[in-house]
Design a protein around this motif. Structure first.
Motif, mmCIF file in Angstrom:
data_model
loop_
_atom_site.group_PDB
_atom_site.id
_atom_site.type_symbol
_atom_site.label_atom_id
_atom_site.label_comp_id
_atom_site.label_asym_id
_atom_site.label_seq_id
_atom_site.Cartn_x
_atom_site.Cartn_y
_atom_site.Cartn_z
ATOM 1 N N ILE A 88 2.824 2.376 -5.141
ATOM 2 C CA ILE A 88 3.109 3.210 -6.311
ATOM 3 C C ILE A 88 1.863 3.265 -7.187
ATOM 4 N N ASN A 89 1.447 4.477 -7.531
ATOM 5 C CA ASN A 89 0.301 4.659 -8.416
ATOM 6 C C ASN A 89 0.824 5.046 -9.799
ATOM 7 N N ARG A 90 0.648 4.127 -10.748
ATOM 8 C CA ARG A 90 1.117 4.361 -12.126
ATOM 9 C C ARG A 90 0.010 4.890 -13.022
ATOM 10 N N GLY A 91 -1.162 5.133 -12.425
ATOM 11 C CA GLY A 91 -2.269 5.669 -13.201
ATOM 12 C C GLY A 91 -3.553 4.891 -13.064
ATOM 13 N N ALA A 92 -3.497 3.709 -12.456
ATOM 14 C CA ALA A 92 -4.692 2.885 -12.292
ATOM 15 C C ALA A 92 -4.872 2.505 -10.828
ATOM 16 N N GLY A 93 -4.424 3.391 -9.953
ATOM 17 C CA GLY A 93 -4.462 3.079 -8.532
ATOM 18 C C GLY A 93 -5.865 2.879 -7.987
ATOM 19 N N THR A 94 -5.987 1.937 -7.084
ATOM 20 C CA THR A 94 -7.252 1.687 -6.391
ATOM 21 C C THR A 94 -6.970 1.663 -4.889
ATOM 22 N N PRO A 95 -7.991 1.951 -4.070
ATOM 23 C CA PRO A 95 -7.795 1.949 -2.603
ATOM 24 C C PRO A 95 -7.732 0.534 -2.056
ATOM 25 N N ARG A 96 -6.694 -0.207 -2.413
ATOM 26 C CA ARG A 96 -6.615 -1.625 -2.088
ATOM 27 C C ARG A 96 -6.555 -1.886 -0.595
ATOM 28 N N ALA A 154 11.573 -0.078 -15.989
ATOM 29 C CA ALA A 154 11.087 -1.154 -16.848
ATOM 30 C C ALA A 154 10.195 -2.136 -16.104
ATOM 31 N N LEU A 155 10.362 -2.233 -14.775
ATOM 32 C CA LEU A 155 9.508 -3.127 -13.984
ATOM 33 C C LEU A 155 8.197 -2.474 -13.594
ATOM 34 N N LEU A 156 8.046 -1.176 -13.897
ATOM 35 C CA LEU A 156 6.836 -0.438 -13.520
ATOM 36 C C LEU A 156 6.254 0.270 -14.741
ATOM 37 N N PRO A 157 5.793 -0.478 -15.738
ATOM 38 C CA PRO A 157 5.242 0.160 -16.940
ATOM 39 C C PRO A 157 4.004 0.986 -16.606
ATOM 40 N N THR A 158 3.803 2.031 -17.381
ATOM 41 C CA THR A 158 2.716 2.960 -17.103
ATOM 42 C C THR A 158 1.344 2.295 -17.178
ATOM 43 N N ARG A 159 0.456 2.784 -16.344
ATOM 44 C CA ARG A 159 -0.964 2.434 -16.403
ATOM 45 C C ARG A 159 -1.784 3.698 -16.678
ATOM 46 N N GLY A 160 -1.139 4.702 -17.230
ATOM 47 C CA GLY A 160 -1.836 5.942 -17.558
ATOM 48 C C GLY A 160 -1.035 7.194 -17.261
ATOM 49 N N PHE A 161 -0.206 7.165 -16.215
ATOM 50 C CA PHE A 161 0.631 8.306 -15.863
ATOM 51 C C PHE A 161 1.972 8.225 -16.590
ATOM 52 N N ALA A 162 2.555 9.394 -16.863
ATOM 53 C CA ALA A 162 3.961 9.422 -17.244
ATOM 54 C C ALA A 162 4.781 8.986 -16.034
ATOM 55 N N ALA A 163 5.911 8.338 -16.277
ATOM 56 C CA ALA A 163 6.710 7.829 -15.163
ATOM 57 C C ALA A 163 7.091 8.931 -14.193
ATOM 58 N N SER A 164 7.334 10.126 -14.705
ATOM 59 C CA SER A 164 7.714 11.238 -13.837
ATOM 60 C C SER A 164 6.560 11.739 -12.982
ATOM 61 N N SER A 165 5.337 11.247 -13.246
ATOM 62 C CA SER A 165 4.153 11.665 -12.484
ATOM 63 C C SER A 165 3.629 10.577 -11.559
ATOM 64 N N TYR A 166 4.324 9.440 -11.443
ATOM 65 C CA TYR A 166 3.898 8.411 -10.501
ATOM 66 C C TYR A 166 3.896 9.000 -9.089
ATOM 67 N N THR A 167 2.989 8.511 -8.246
ATOM 68 C CA THR A 167 2.965 8.935 -6.851
ATOM 69 C C THR A 167 3.331 7.752 -5.961
ATOM 70 N N PHE A 168 3.833 8.081 -4.777
ATOM 71 C CA PHE A 168 4.375 7.077 -3.865
ATOM 72 C C PHE A 168 3.881 7.351 -2.451
ATOM 73 N N GLN A 169 3.608 6.279 -1.712
ATOM 74 C CA GLN A 169 3.322 6.410 -0.289
ATOM 75 C C GLN A 169 3.779 5.141 0.421
ATOM 76 N N ALA A 170 4.483 5.343 1.533
ATOM 77 C CA ALA A 170 5.090 4.216 2.235
ATOM 78 C C ALA A 170 4.330 3.878 3.498
ATOM 79 N N TRP A 171 4.394 2.610 3.868
ATOM 80 C CA TRP A 171 3.902 2.190 5.175
ATOM 81 C C TRP A 171 4.787 1.074 5.707
ATOM 82 N N SER A 172 4.869 0.988 6.996
ATOM 83 C CA SER A 172 5.631 -0.082 7.645
ATOM 84 C C SER A 172 4.655 -1.131 8.146
#
Length: 223
Positions: free
Chosen positions: A78-86, A147-165
Motif C-alpha cells: 500500500i502506497n500512502r504517499g511515501a512509497g519506496t521501491p522496497r 486508522a491503521l494506515l495514516p496518510t503519508r501524503g495521499f488522501a486515503a481515497s488515493s492510496y494505491t495497492f499492488q498484491a503479490w503472492s
C-alpha cells in the motif's frame, strides 16, 4: 429480529457501492525469478480494493483453492504517499522499481491479517488481527481499518495497492525475492460514485420521512 424498511435498506446497501475497481491478472504468469512451487493458489486471477471511508475492503482471487500449501501468503503493498521501491533493496534479483509502497497488508491462509507500516526511520509497526483474513475457496479477503494506515501524503481515497503472492522457505521470516511467485495488477481503491452518493442521501432522507410518518401523534393536552 431487526427489520429494515425499503428506503433504509437501499441506503445501507449503497454504503458499500463504488466504481468498479477489480482488475484481472493473466493466468500462469509466474515471475521468471520465482523458484518455488507453481501452485495454482499462488497465481492471481484478480484483485479488488474498495474504500468505505473507515476501511479498505481488499480481496484477492487465485486460480486454485487457497490453503494447504505451507509457507504460502498473500501480500498487498500500500502506497500512502511515501512509497519506496522496497522490493528492489531487499535482495537480488531486483524487481520492478515502479512497485512502491510504505505499508503492507499480509493475509495468511490461517485467517491472520497483519498490517505493517514503515516509518521514515526505524523498525516497522506490525499490528496482527487474528481472524482478520477470510478465505472462501479461491478468494482471500480482509477489511483493513483506515486508522491503521495514516496518510503519508495521499488522501486515503488515493492510496494505491499492488498484491503479490509469496512461498516462504522459512515460514518465520521473509527471504529472497525468488520466493515471490506472482504480481497482481496495481489498483486504486474504488469510492462511491457521485450518483451513488446522491442515491444514498436520498435514501436516508426517505427513511427519515417514513420514520416521521410512523411517529404517533399525541392528543392535545388538557388544561
Amino acid at each position: 429480529m431487526m427489520t429494515f424498511k425499503p428506503a433504509a435498506a437501499l441506503a445501507l446497501a449503497l454504503l458499500g457501492a463504488g466504481s468498479a475497481s477489480a482488475a484481472t491478472d493473466p493466468l500462469g504468469d509466474f515471475l521468471g525469478t520465482y523458484t518455488g512451487s507453481l501452485s495454482a493458489n499462488l497465481d492471481f486471477v484478480s484483485a479488488d480494493a474498495r474504500f468505505t471511508g473507515t476501511h479498505f475492503n481488499l480481496s484477492l482471487k487465485t486460480a486454485g483453492a487457497i490453503g494447504g500449501l505451507p509457507g504460502s501468503l498473500y501480500v498487498i503493498g500500500i502506497n500512502r504517499g511515501a512509497g519506496t521501491p522496497r522490493l528492489n533493496v531487499l535482495s537480488d534479483p531486483d524487481l520492478d522499481p515502479s512497485v512502491r509502497w510504505d505499508s503492507l497488508a499480509v493475509l495468511l491462509p490461517d485467517g491472520t491479517l497483519r498490517v505493517v507500516t514503515f516509518p521514515p526511520a526505524g523498525a516497522p509497526t506490525i499490528t496482527p488481527i487474528f481472524g482478520g483474513a477470510v478465505v472462501n475457496g479461491d478468494t482471500i479477503s480482509a477489511s483493513v481499518p483506515v486508522a491503521l494506515l495514516p496518510t503519508r501524503g495521499f488522501a486515503a481515497s488515493s492510496y494505491t495497492f499492488q498484491a503479490w503472492s509469496r512461498l516462504r522457505v522459512n515460514p518465520a521470516a521473509d527471504g529472497l525475492n525468488s520466493e515471490i511467485a506472482d504480481f497482481g495488477p496495481r489498483i486504486f481503491a474504488a469510492v462511491p460514485e457521485p450518483a451513488s452518493w446522491a442515491m444514498m442521501i436520498a435514501g436516508f432522507g426517505l427513511a427519515g420521512w417514513s420514520a416521521r410518518r410512523r411517529t404517533p401523534r399525541l392528543p392535545p393536552a388538557r388544561a
